[in-house]
Design a protein around this motif. Structure first.
Motif, PDB file in Angstrom:
ATOM      1  N   LEU A   1       0.714  -0.960   0.028  1.00 12.77           N
ATOM      2  CA  LEU A   1       0.051  -0.126   0.035  1.00 12.77           C
ATOM      3  C   LEU A   1       0.781   1.219  -0.049  1.00 12.77           C
ATOM      4  O   LEU A   1       0.292   2.298  -0.414  1.00 12.77           O
ATOM      5  CB  LEU A   1      -0.996  -0.097   1.141  1.00 12.77           C
ATOM      6  CG  LEU A   1      -2.321  -0.563   1.075  1.00 12.77           C
ATOM      7  CD1 LEU A   1      -3.215  -0.721   2.133  1.00 12.77           C
ATOM      8  CD2 LEU A   1      -2.988   0.178  -0.112  1.00 12.77           C
ATOM      9  N   PHE A   2       1.960   1.245   0.474  1.00 16.99           N
ATOM     10  CA  PHE A   2       2.770   2.562   0.597  1.00 16.99           C
ATOM     11  C   PHE A   2       3.083   2.880  -0.854  1.00 16.99           C
ATOM     12  O   PHE A   2       3.137   4.410  -0.840  1.00 16.99           O
ATOM     13  CB  PHE A   2       4.014   2.272   1.437  1.00 16.99           C
ATOM     14  CG  PHE A   2       5.059   1.794   0.741  1.00 16.99           C
ATOM     15  CD1 PHE A   2       6.001   2.535   0.043  1.00 16.99           C
ATOM     16  CD2 PHE A   2       5.242   0.237   0.633  1.00 16.99           C
ATOM     17  CE1 PHE A   2       7.051   2.060  -0.573  1.00 16.99           C
ATOM     18  CE2 PHE A   2       6.317  -0.295  -0.271  1.00 16.99           C
ATOM     19  CZ  PHE A   2       7.196   0.592  -0.716  1.00 16.99           C
ATOM     20  N   ILE A   3       3.010   2.155  -1.740  1.00 18.03           N
ATOM     21  CA  ILE A   3       3.479   2.762  -2.855  1.00 18.03           C
ATOM     22  C   ILE A   3       2.323   3.605  -3.607  1.00 18.03           C
ATOM     23  O   ILE A   3       2.680   4.554  -4.441  1.00 18.03           O
ATOM     24  CB  ILE A   3       3.729   1.583  -4.201  1.00 18.03           C
ATOM     25  CG1 ILE A   3       5.019   0.841  -3.867  1.00 18.03           C
ATOM     26  CG2 ILE A   3       3.734   1.811  -5.396  1.00 18.03           C
ATOM     27  CD1 ILE A   3       5.397  -0.429  -4.514  1.00 18.03           C
TER      28      ILE A   3
ATOM     29  N   GLN B   1      -7.240  -4.675  -1.435  1.00 18.57           N
ATOM     30  CA  GLN B   1      -6.899  -4.956  -0.194  1.00 18.57           C
ATOM     31  C   GLN B   1      -7.999  -5.386   0.814  1.00 18.57           C
ATOM     32  O   GLN B   1      -7.835  -6.838   1.573  1.00 18.57           O
ATOM     33  CB  GLN B   1      -6.032  -3.936   0.493  1.00 18.57           C
ATOM     34  CG  GLN B   1      -4.619  -3.349   0.096  1.00 18.57           C
ATOM     35  CD  GLN B   1      -3.415  -4.008   0.654  1.00 18.57           C
ATOM     36  OE1 GLN B   1      -3.702  -4.170   1.914  1.00 18.57           O
ATOM     37  NE2 GLN B   1      -2.279  -3.980   0.063  1.00 18.57           N
ATOM     38  N   ARG B   2      -9.108  -4.529   0.638  1.00 13.64           N
ATOM     39  CA  ARG B   2     -10.025  -5.033   1.616  1.00 13.64           C
ATOM     40  C   ARG B   2     -10.653  -6.282   1.064  1.00 13.64           C
ATOM     41  O   ARG B   2     -11.067  -7.192   1.922  1.00 13.64           O
ATOM     42  CB  ARG B   2     -11.117  -3.941   1.757  1.00 13.64           C
ATOM     43  CG  ARG B   2     -10.702  -2.636   2.239  1.00 13.64           C
ATOM     44  CD  ARG B   2     -11.833  -1.840   2.287  1.00 13.64           C
ATOM     45  NE  ARG B   2     -12.541  -2.095   3.257  1.00 13.64           N
ATOM     46  CZ  ARG B   2     -14.020  -1.439   3.497  1.00 13.64           C
ATOM     47  NH1 ARG B   2     -14.366  -0.910   2.541  1.00 13.64           N
ATOM     48  NH2 ARG B   2     -14.636  -1.679   4.555  1.00 13.64           N
ATOM     49  N   ASP B   3     -10.820  -6.485  -0.149  1.00 11.48           N
ATOM     50  CA  ASP B   3     -11.433  -7.598  -0.976  1.00 11.48           C
ATOM     51  C   ASP B   3     -10.388  -9.000  -0.442  1.00 11.48           C
ATOM     52  O   ASP B   3     -10.915  -9.939  -0.024  1.00 11.48           O
ATOM     53  CB  ASP B   3     -11.575  -7.598  -2.122  1.00 11.48           C
ATOM     54  CG  ASP B   3     -11.858  -9.013  -3.231  1.00 11.48           C
ATOM     55  OD1 ASP B   3     -13.062  -9.202  -2.830  1.00 11.48           O
ATOM     56  OD2 ASP B   3     -10.878  -9.482  -3.506  1.00 11.48           O
TER      57      ASP B   3
ATOM     58  N   PRO C   1      -3.027  -8.575  -4.279  1.00 13.22           N
ATOM     59  CA  PRO C   1      -3.440  -9.985  -4.073  1.00 13.22           C
ATOM     60  C   PRO C   1      -2.395 -10.938  -4.233  1.00 13.22           C
ATOM     61  O   PRO C   1      -2.774 -11.900  -3.865  1.00 13.22           O
ATOM     62  CB  PRO C   1      -4.552 -10.020  -4.773  1.00 13.22           C
ATOM     63  CG  PRO C   1      -4.323  -9.291  -6.096  1.00 13.22           C
ATOM     64  CD  PRO C   1      -3.659  -8.175  -5.453  1.00 13.22           C
ATOM     65  N   LEU C   2      -1.402 -10.517  -4.689  1.00 15.71           N
ATOM     66  CA  LEU C   2      -0.223 -11.467  -5.082  1.00 15.71           C
ATOM     67  C   LEU C   2       0.472 -11.944  -3.885  1.00 15.71           C
ATOM     68  O   LEU C   2       1.756 -12.574  -4.084  1.00 15.71           O
ATOM     69  CB  LEU C   2       0.585 -11.161  -6.360  1.00 15.71           C
ATOM     70  CG  LEU C   2      -0.326 -10.785  -7.467  1.00 15.71           C
ATOM     71  CD1 LEU C   2       0.393 -10.267  -8.602  1.00 15.71           C
ATOM     72  CD2 LEU C   2      -1.294 -12.051  -7.807  1.00 15.71           C
ATOM     73  N   GLY C   3       0.548 -11.238  -2.860  1.00 11.64           N
ATOM     74  CA  GLY C   3       1.632 -11.450  -1.671  1.00 11.64           C
ATOM     75  C   GLY C   3       2.919 -10.568  -1.900  1.00 11.64           C
ATOM     76  O   GLY C   3       2.829  -9.795  -2.588  1.00 11.64           O
ATOM     77  N   PRO C   4       3.825 -11.078  -0.976  1.00  9.62           N
ATOM     78  CA  PRO C   4       3.722 -11.860  -0.147  1.00  9.62           C
ATOM     79  C   PRO C   4       2.846 -11.404   1.122  1.00  9.62           C
ATOM     80  O   PRO C   4       2.725 -10.254   1.394  1.00  9.62           O
ATOM     81  CB  PRO C   4       5.225 -12.125   0.305  1.00  9.62           C
ATOM     82  CG  PRO C   4       5.798 -10.819   0.127  1.00  9.62           C
ATOM     83  CD  PRO C   4       5.153 -10.144  -1.177  1.00  9.62           C
ATOM     84  N   ASP C   5       2.393 -12.577   1.962  1.00  8.84           N
ATOM     85  CA  ASP C   5       1.696 -12.352   3.214  1.00  8.84           C
ATOM     86  C   ASP C   5       1.883 -13.479   4.063  1.00  8.84           C
ATOM     87  O   ASP C   5       2.081 -14.550   3.905  1.00  8.84           O
ATOM     88  CB  ASP C   5       0.201 -12.523   2.747  1.00  8.84           C
ATOM     89  CG  ASP C   5      -0.718 -12.151   3.890  1.00  8.84           C
ATOM     90  OD1 ASP C   5      -0.468 -11.623   4.803  1.00  8.84           O
ATOM     91  OD2 ASP C   5      -2.189 -12.366   3.534  1.00  8.84           O
TER      92      ASP C   5
END
Length: 441
Positions: A233-235, A271-273, A321-325
Motif C-alpha cells: 500500500l505504501f507505493i 486490499q479489503r477484498d 493480492p499476489l503477496g507476500p503475506d
C-alpha cells in the motif's frame, strides 16, 4: 468543498494526527534537525523521515501544535545541516553528487552502516524541503533563507548522473561498488522522483526517461476495472502525499481514461477484498482489518493461532493480492487511506482500536502487528517500534483529507508543476494556471 467529519470522528482523527506529529518532536536531534528512523533508541536518522518531518512542521503550525517561529527554527536548522554537510566519497560524508545516504548518524550526520546513496530517499527529503519553501513565503530574512537553502540543495542534485548511462534512474550508489543493479521502473513510489528529476534546472533527465519508467507498468483486473498493480500500500500513498493526482493524467493514464488517484482508491478496495477472502487463513483479517505494506514482521515462531504455520518474513514489502503475506498487518494503512476512501479508513481505524485497544504506543500506531502469532495479548506479535515515515505519512494524508493543505501548497510549487508537465501530465489543476489554483485552493 470537503464534507466535514462528525464531531466524534473529527476528535479521533485529530488525536491520532497529533500523536503522529509528536513523533518528530520526540525523535529529532534539535542540533541538526535529523530524525530517527524509528522510535528505538540508538537508531540512525532516515533522510526520508526528515522529509516527512519538514512537511509535517507546516501542518503543525496550521493545527496550532507548533508556532510558526518554532517551525522556522527547526526547518532552518535542518536545511543548514544538509546544505553544509560534506559531499564526497569519504566515510564521513553525508552525501555525494547532491544526493544523500539513506541513513545518517544522528549526532554527526555522517553515513551510517553501509547504507546506499539513495535516490528515492533523497527525493522524499527534498519533497519535504519544497513543502517548506512553498509554505514559508514571507519576505523576512529567516523565511527567505529557507527558500534560498532549498534552492541550493535541490539544484545541486545530479539526477542525470543517476541514470548511469541508462534510460531509467538507478535506485542507489555506494562508494566502494558503484551503482546498484536495480532501477526505478514499473509502477512504484518513484513517480515523485521522476517529477523532481525532470524539473531540475541544472541536471535534468530527459522526458524519455519517464516514458521508459512507465513503459514497464503492470496492469491487473479488479472485477471489470483495469488498475495499475503494486502490491504494498505504501507505493500508492507516498507520491500522493505531496502530489494531487486528482483529475490529471500522464499518457499511460490518458490512454486508459484513468488516473493515479482513482488507482489508489481501487488498490484500497483490492486490499479489503483480499482480507475478506483471506486465502492464507490468517487470524484477524476481515473487511475492516486489513493493510499489507512494507513493514517489519515477527521472528520465526512455532506458536501460531488457528493451527497455522506460515513462514514469517521479517522485514518485507507485503502486498495484495499476489503477496507476500504472512499475517502481518500495517496498522497505519487504514488511516492513511483517509483521502481516498474516507469510510473504509474510518471503519478500519475504529475496528483496529476497538479490537486491539492496546495496539498503539503513546497514541501512535507501530510499524506492524501479527495476530496469528500466539502470545498473551490478542494483538499477537507487535512491532516494538514506531516508524518515522509512517508517522509523517499519516500527518500529511490526514491533513490532505481534512483541508487539502499539502496538496494545495504543492499545486503552487513551480518544481512540481514543471516536473509533471515535462512528464506529460495534462488536465485538472495543471490547466487552471497558478493564479487560478491559489484562488480555488
Amino acid at each position: 468543498m470537503l464534507q466535514r467529519l462528525d464531531d466524534t470522528d473529527a476528535a479521533l482523527i485529530d488525536r491520532l494526527q497529533e500523536s503522529a506529529f509528536n513523533y518528530f518532536l520526540k525523535h529529532t536531534n534539535p542540533d541538526n534537525g535529523l530524525v530517527a528512523d524509528t522510535s528505538i533508541e540508538g537508531v540512525p536518522c532516515s533522510i526520508a523521515a526528515v522529509g516527512f518531518a519538514l512537511s509535517s512542521y507546516t501542518v503543525g503550525v496550521e493545527r496550532g501544535w507548533m508556532t510558526r517561529t518554532g517551525a522556522i527554527e527547526r526547518t532552518l536548522t535542518t536545511l543548514r545541516f544538509f546544505a553544509g554537510s560534506h559531499q564526497g566519497r569519504e566515510r564521513h560524508a553525508s552525501g555525494y553528487r547532491g544526493f544523500y545516504y539513506h541513513f545518517l548518524h544522528m549526532d554527526t550526520g555522517h553515513r551510517a552502516w553501509n547504507s546506499e546513496l539513495s535516490t528515492i530517499d533523497t527525493t522524499l527529503l527534498v519533497a519535504g524541503m519544497l513543502t517548506a519553501s512553498a509554505y514559508f513565503d514571507r519576505a523576512d530574512g529567516d523565511e527567505q533563507e529557507i527558500r534560498d537553502l532549498v534552492k541550493v540543495i535541490y539544484e545541486r542534485i545530479d539526477w542525470h548522473w543517476a541514470l548511469n548511462k541508462g534510460e531509467t534512474i538507478c535506485m542507489g550508489w555506494k562508494p566502494a561498488s558503484g551503482f546498484l543493479h536495480w532501477r526505478w521502473q514499473g509502477y512504484d513510489e518513484a513517480v515523485l522522483l521522476y517529477t523532481l528529476a525532470l524539473a531540475s534546472p541544472t541536471h535534468p533527465i530527459p522526458q524519455s526517461s519517464y516514458d521508459a519508467f512507465t513503459s514497464s507498468y503492470s496492469w491487473m483486473l479488479f472485477g471489470e476495472q483495469a488498475y495499475l498493480y503494486a502490491g504494498p500500500l505504501f507505493i500508492h500513498f507516498f507520491s500522493h502525499a505531496w502530489i494531487d493526482f486528482r483529475g490529471i493524467q500522464d499518457r499511460p493514464m490518458a490512454a486508459r481514461d484513468w488516473d493515479y488517484f482513482r488507482n489508489t482508491q481501487i488498490s484500497i478496495a483490492v486490499q479489503r477484498d483480499y482480507a475478506v477472502r483471506n486465502p492464507g487463513h490468517f487470524v484477524g483479517y476481515n473487511k475492516d482489518v486489513w493493510g499489507l505494506s512494507a513493514s517489519d514482521g515477527p521472528p520465526p515462531s512455532r506458536h501460531m493461532r488457528g493451527g497455522r504455520h506460515p513462514k514469517v518474513l521479517g522485514y518485507a514489502a507485503r502486498g495484495a493480492p499476489l503477496g507476500p503475506d504472512d499475517g502481518t498487518i500495517a496498522p497505519w494503512a487504514a488511516l492513511a487511506s483517509l483521502p481516498y476512501d474516507r469510510q473504509a479508513a474510518l471503519d478500519g481505524t475504529k475496528a483496529l482500536l476497538e479490537t486491539y485497544p492496546d495496539l498503539t504506543y503513546e497514541g501512535r500506531f507501530p510499524g506492524g502487528f501479527n495476530p496469528t502469532v500466539k502470545t498473551r495479548r490478542p494483538e499477537g506479535w507487535v512491532d516494538d517500534r514506531c516508524v518515522g515515515i509512517d508517522q509523517g505519512l499519516l500527518v500529511m494524508t490526514i491533513e490532505n483529507d481534512r483541508s487539502d493543505f499539502i496538496w494545495s501548497l504543492m499545486r503552487q510549487s513551480p518544481v512540481i508543476r514543471l516536473g509533471l508537465e515535462r512528464a506529460g501530465f495534462t488536465g485538472g489543476w495543471l490547466e487552471q494556471g497558478e493564479e487560478a489554483d491559489r484562488k480555488t485552493a
